[in-house]
Scaffold this motif. Structure first.
Motif, PDB file in Angstrom:
ATOM      1  N   HIS A   1      -6.156 -78.751   0.149  1.00 37.32           N
ATOM      2  CA  HIS A   1      -6.607 -77.531   0.804  1.00 37.32           C
ATOM      3  C   HIS A   1      -7.262 -77.773   2.157  1.00 37.32           C
ATOM      4  O   HIS A   1      -7.770 -76.838   2.767  1.00 37.32           O
TER       5      HIS A   1
ATOM      6  N   GLU B   1       1.844 -74.914  -2.861  1.00 40.14           N
ATOM      7  CA  GLU B   1       0.599 -75.653  -2.656  1.00 40.14           C
ATOM      8  C   GLU B   1       0.252 -75.809  -1.175  1.00 40.14           C
ATOM      9  O   GLU B   1      -0.911 -75.672  -0.789  1.00 40.14           O
TER      10      GLU B   1
ATOM     11  N   ARG C   1       1.713 -76.688 -12.554  1.00 45.93           N
ATOM     12  CA  ARG C   1       0.900 -76.453 -11.358  1.00 45.93           C
ATOM     13  C   ARG C   1       0.108 -77.699 -10.992  1.00 45.93           C
ATOM     14  O   ARG C   1      -0.047 -78.026  -9.815  1.00 45.93           O
ATOM     15  N   GLN C   2      -0.393 -78.438 -11.988  1.00 44.70           N
ATOM     16  CA  GLN C   2      -1.123 -79.665 -11.707  1.00 44.70           C
ATOM     17  C   GLN C   2      -0.213 -80.698 -11.060  1.00 44.70           C
ATOM     18  O   GLN C   2      -0.602 -81.393 -10.108  1.00 44.70           O
TER      19      GLN C   2
ATOM     20  N   LYS D   1       0.235 -79.807  -7.470  1.00 43.15           N
ATOM     21  CA  LYS D   1      -0.939 -80.200  -6.669  1.00 43.15           C
ATOM     22  C   LYS D   1      -0.903 -81.702  -6.374  1.00 43.15           C
ATOM     23  O   LYS D   1      -1.216 -82.138  -5.257  1.00 43.15           O
TER      24      LYS D   1
ATOM     25  N   THR E   1      -0.720 -83.265  -2.629  1.00 40.18           N
ATOM     26  CA  THR E   1      -1.736 -84.233  -2.219  1.00 40.18           C
ATOM     27  C   THR E   1      -1.092 -85.551  -1.798  1.00 40.18           C
ATOM     28  O   THR E   1      -1.497 -86.169  -0.802  1.00 40.18           O
TER      29      THR E   1
END
Length: 297
Positions: A9, A41, A258-259, A262, A266
């Motif tokens: 983010h 994301e 979803r994890q 992410k 990342t």
């Protein structure tokens, strides 16, 4: 498994641009699903677009994005310049868990004449840059290993190399988490290595085809690849995505999927920052259109 990461983010600098070609050695490797989840994301960190490079009748993007409500690629004739507003108006919009992102695809009816789309990555890069997007995800269709090997024996340049040579590019290489998928992936990695392409900033995604622990051959391959690639991310099997695609809102995506998304985002951002610098440097900008003289009345 992935190497050390930063927060997905963290907002992009305004003048930065990251290019993420999502590629595979064969079809059925979850390229479009990976591109979709990655866009979900990255939308929290950057103005994001997905470029759909597939022929219309072979693509899921018009259905996923509701692209029939936008002008799409057909609204951008290749023989006429387009403004930033025209390019963005031609894109469809998707809602993300945080924010929105865009899709450039062909959402016309099935019976319309096929578009003559450019194959060269530089043309797609210029389109995304002119549209002002910061994160550019390309859902490619060419087979990576065959594409690279063919250039040894014929004149056409490799699309894989051309994508990797674009400014600030982090490739994503997808494969099924099966014995056959791993064998195809390992062959592709050998070709990438032999051709001197940037494995050290490539993120590998292994897409599961069933629930449960990955097979031993997949776990072993992931361990070996983690030493060569920037990161290896496991995308779990998601029965809802398999049944319904990604037409549903992000809230319906399973937590484990979803994890993984992410972790993928990342890993991509970490590879970009470790390779190009943190914060990301300013990207090349397309030259402005020359002023058009209007004759006096």
């Amino acid at each position: 498994m992935s190497k050390k990461g930063n927060s997905v983010h963290a907002v992009f600098p305004e003048a930065a641009r990251l290019v993420v070609p999502v590629m595979a050695a064969t079809g059925g490797s979850a390229r479009s699903t990976v591109a979709h989840l990655l866009a979900d994301e990255l939308a929290a960190a950057a103005d994001t677009v997905v470029l759909d490079l597939a022929p219309r009748l072979a693509s899921s993007w018009p259905t996923w994005s509701g692209a029939e409500q936008a002008g799409g690629l057909a609204a951008l004739p290749p023989d006429r310049p387009a403004t930033r507003g025209q390019i963005r108006d031609a894109s469809a919009t998707r809602r993300a868990p945080e924010g929105t992102w865009h899709v450039l695809t062909d959402g016309r009816e099935w019976h319309t004449a096929p578009l003559s789309l450019p194959s060269q990555p530089a043309a797609w890069y210029q389109l995304a840059a002119a549209g002002g997007w910061q994160a550019v995800i390309a859902d490619t269709v060419h087979p990576v290993a065959h594409d690279l090997l063919a250039t040894r024996y014929s004149a056409p340049p490799s699309l894989t190399r051309a994508w990797c040579d674009l400014p600030f590019t982090v490739p994503v290489l997808c494969a099924q988490a099966t014995a056959d998928g791993i064998q195809t992936l390992q062959q592709a990695v050998m070709v990438l290595h032999a051709e001197g392409l940037p494995l050290q900033r490539t993120v590998v995604v292994l897409a599961a085809t069933a629930d449960g622990r990955p097979p031993a051959v997949v776990r072993a391959a992931a361990t070996m690849l983690s030493a060569r690639a920037a990161a290896v991310v496991h995308l779990p099997h998601d029965a809802d995505i398999r049944a319904n695609g990604l037409q549903a809102q992000p809230a319906r995506t399973r937590p484990r999927t979803r994890q993984a998304a992410k972790e993928l985002a990342t890993a991509v951002l970490t590879a970009a920052r470790e390779t190009f610098g943190d914060p990301l440097p300013a990207a090349p900008q397309p030259a402005p259109l020359p002023a058009v003289a209007v004759p006096a009345v």
